[in-house]
Write an enzyme that holds these catalytic residues in place. Structure first.
Site, PDB file in Angstrom:
ATOM      1  N   SER A  31       0.831  -1.216   0.000  1.00 14.09           N
ATOM      2  CA  SER A  31       0.000   0.000   0.000  1.00 14.09           C
ATOM      3  C   SER A  31       0.857   1.254   0.000  1.00 14.09           C
ATOM      4  CB  SER A  31      -0.868   0.063   1.264  1.00 14.09           C
ATOM      5  OG  SER A  31      -1.740  -1.004   1.312  1.00 14.09           O
ATOM      6  N   HIS A  62      -3.997   0.014  -4.799  1.00 17.06           N
ATOM      7  CA  HIS A  62      -3.401  -1.195  -5.387  1.00 17.06           C
ATOM      8  C   HIS A  62      -3.944  -1.275  -6.803  1.00 17.06           C
ATOM      9  CE1 HIS A  62      -1.924  -3.216  -1.680  1.00 17.06           C
ATOM     10  NE2 HIS A  62      -2.794  -2.421  -1.132  1.00 17.06           N
ATOM     11  N   HIS A  84      -5.568  -9.364  -0.886  1.00 14.86           N
ATOM     12  CA  HIS A  84      -5.422  -9.746   0.517  1.00 14.86           C
ATOM     13  C   HIS A  84      -6.520 -10.730   0.899  1.00 14.86           C
ATOM     14  CE1 HIS A  84      -3.801  -5.679   0.025  1.00 14.86           C
ATOM     15  NE2 HIS A  84      -2.951  -5.979   0.984  1.00 14.86           N
ATOM     16  N   TYR A  86      -8.282 -10.485   3.484  1.00 14.30           N
ATOM     17  CA  TYR A  86      -9.448  -9.774   4.042  1.00 14.30           C
ATOM     18  C   TYR A  86     -10.432  -9.323   2.969  1.00 14.30           C
ATOM     19  CZ  TYR A  86      -6.860  -5.483   2.911  1.00 14.30           C
ATOM     20  OH  TYR A  86      -6.167  -4.505   2.265  1.00 14.30           O
ATOM     21  N   GLU A  87     -10.007  -9.355   1.707  1.00 11.31           N
ATOM     22  CA  GLU A  87     -10.951  -9.028   0.625  1.00 11.31           C
ATOM     23  C   GLU A  87     -11.866 -10.215   0.333  1.00 11.31           C
ATOM     24  OE1 GLU A  87      -8.971  -6.722  -2.766  1.00 11.31           O
ATOM     25  OE2 GLU A  87      -7.245  -7.370  -1.593  1.00 11.31           O
ATOM     26  N   ALA A 114       2.832  -1.970   3.867  1.00 12.54           N
ATOM     27  CA  ALA A 114       2.613  -0.908   4.851  1.00 12.54           C
ATOM     28  C   ALA A 114       2.296  -1.611   6.162  1.00 12.54           C
ATOM     29  CB  ALA A 114       1.437  -0.053   4.415  1.00 12.54           C
ATOM     30  N   MET A 218      -1.344  -6.856   7.332  1.00 15.76           N
ATOM     31  CA  MET A 218      -2.363  -7.807   6.858  1.00 15.76           C
ATOM     32  C   MET A 218      -1.939  -8.532   5.579  1.00 15.76           C
ATOM     33  SD  MET A 218      -5.588  -5.247   7.367  1.00 15.76           S
ATOM     34  CE  MET A 218      -5.747  -4.232   8.859  1.00 15.76           C
ATOM     35  N   SER A 219      -0.647  -8.634   5.364  1.00 17.36           N
ATOM     36  CA  SER A 219      -0.200  -9.256   4.108  1.00 17.36           C
ATOM     37  C   SER A 219       1.103 -10.022   4.344  1.00 17.36           C
ATOM     38  CB  SER A 219       0.004  -8.168   3.040  1.00 17.36           C
ATOM     39  OG  SER A 219       1.082  -7.332   3.399  1.00 17.36           O
ATOM     40  N   ASN A 242       2.075   4.098  10.393  1.00 18.35           N
ATOM     41  CA  ASN A 242       1.390   4.647  11.582  1.00 18.35           C
ATOM     42  C   ASN A 242       1.860   3.892  12.817  1.00 18.35           C
ATOM     43  OD1 ASN A 242      -0.399   2.497  10.060  1.00 18.35           O
ATOM     44  ND2 ASN A 242      -0.902   2.309  12.230  1.00 18.35           N
ATOM     45  N   HIS A 260      -6.873   4.703   6.813  1.00 19.97           N
ATOM     46  CA  HIS A 260      -6.237   4.178   5.602  1.00 19.97           C
ATOM     47  C   HIS A 260      -5.632   5.307   4.751  1.00 19.97           C
ATOM     48  CE1 HIS A 260      -5.307   1.498   2.340  1.00 19.97           C
ATOM     49  NE2 HIS A 260      -6.071   2.170   1.497  1.00 19.97           N
TER      50      HIS A 260
HETATM   51  N1  HPA Z   1      -2.384  -2.567  11.403  1.00 15.31           N
HETATM   52  C1  HPA Z   1      -2.517  -3.489  10.428  1.00 15.31           C
HETATM   53  N2  HPA Z   1      -2.171  -3.261   9.161  1.00 15.31           N
HETATM   54  C2  HPA Z   1      -1.655  -2.055   8.868  1.00 15.31           C
HETATM   55  C3  HPA Z   1      -1.493  -1.059   9.833  1.00 15.31           C
HETATM   56  C4  HPA Z   1      -1.871  -1.326  11.177  1.00 15.31           C
HETATM   57  O1  HPA Z   1      -1.747  -0.493  12.094  1.00 15.31           O
HETATM   58  N3  HPA Z   1      -0.946   0.018   9.198  1.00 15.31           N
HETATM   59  C5  HPA Z   1      -0.795  -0.328   7.897  1.00 15.31           C
HETATM   60  N4  HPA Z   1      -1.227  -1.585   7.691  1.00 15.31           N
END
Ligand code: HPA
Length: 289
Positions: A31, A62, A84, A86-87, A114, A218-219, A242, A260
């Site tokens: 990302s 993406h 992903h 989660y999709e 990310a 998440m990847s 973050n 996001h």
């Molecule tokens: N958590 C999970 N996935 C992420 C985060 C997060 O804080 N930041 C970017 N992808």
């Protein structure tokens, strides 16, 4: 049962009809990092929907192209966008493009993402070399019948395979040295993967810190698992977009909510450093045995 191997062969055949390039290195862009693909020279850009059996990504940021060309003279295959779990995709689809990268000849996978910073000393926007992972997604991409024909090297493609050096110490050392040469510190960290799509709770992040995680995302872990099954050498790079939930970032009074859009914005700002690191690393990786 669908035959993932023959589907991956069809995808690889299609890619071979689109270009004569024989990529050495596969690169998956996370990302906010998709712009790196625009630095590929002599690029053949293939939209994912054109490639037989390729999944289409649905997340903003993406864009979904396989870009084949050269970086610093080295033939590469760059995935601009990934899908992903989660999709709603099964892991066989999440990792399908990685399988195809192996079949078209890649011997190295650079996987990027990310991530949230669990380690409070990570600055927002910093790049971290993944030293290891903790897979808490509850499943494994190598699940199902073993397919030894995916082996990219002799001895790979086994039912049970070693993950003790999943993220190549050799490639990590190259990346750290190159970052130092470019004037910044590339720290190492353990990446913990969750399923998502909700970000984590502060209690989860406290638990993950106790488990030894520095980063959360998440990847990546699924792609790394199938890459190791095939025998590819893996370099993982996270961009800390973050502080993870409940983590008070240096210079801040309190933890902040995670959005996001912020993830994407931090990616855009880190792009220059990420691009110059990868551009310098690719020929070094290709030059080494
Ligand atoms: N958590 C999970 N996935 C992420 C985060 C997060 O804080 N930041 C970017 N992808």
């Amino acid at each position: 049962m669908t035959d993932i191997y023959s589907n991956a062969q069809s995808a690889a055949d299609y890619i071979r009809t689109a270009t004569d390039l024989k990529p050495h290195i596969g690169i998956i862009l996370g990302s906010g990092l998709g712009n790196f693909a625009n630095h590929v020279r002599g690029a053949t850009r293939i939209p994912y929907p054109e490639i037989p059996h390729f999944p289409r990504s649905t997340v903003e940021g993406h864009s979904g192209h396989l870009v084949l060309g050269t970086i610093a003279g080295v033939p590469v295959a760059v995935m601009q966008g990934r899908v992903h779990a989660y999709e709603g995709y099964p892991l066989s689809e999440v990792t399908f493009p990685t399988r195809v990268l192996g079949l078209i000849g890649c011997k190295t996978l650079i996987v990027t993402n990310a991530a949230g910073g669990i380690n409070p000393s990570y600055a927002q926007g910093s790049l971290i070399a993944i030293s290891d992972h903790i897979n808490l997604t509850g499943t494994n991409a190598a699940l199902g019948p073993n397919e030894p024909r995916f082996a990219a090297l002799p001895g790979a493609g086994q039912r049970f395979f070693d993950m003790s050096t999943a993220y190549s110490p050799r490639l990590r050392a190259l990346a750290i040295e190159e970052a130092t040469r470019q004037g910044f510190q590339l720290r190492e960290g353990v990446y913990l993967a969750v399923l998502g799509p909700s970000f984590e709770t502060p209690a989860e992040i406290r638990a993950f810190r106790t488990l030894g995680a520095d980063l959360v995302g998440m990847s990546t872990v699924h792609e790394t698992i199938v890459a190791r099954h095939m025998g590819l050498e893996v370099l993982g790079i996270s961009l800390v977009t973050n502080p993870a939930a409940g983590v008070v970032a240096a210079g801040h009074e309190a933890a902040e909510a995670i959005h996001h859009e912020d993830v994407m914005e931090v990616g855009r700002r880190a792009e220059k450093q990420f691009t110059s690191l990868l551009t310098a690393l690719v020929p070094q990786i290709a030059a080494q045995p």
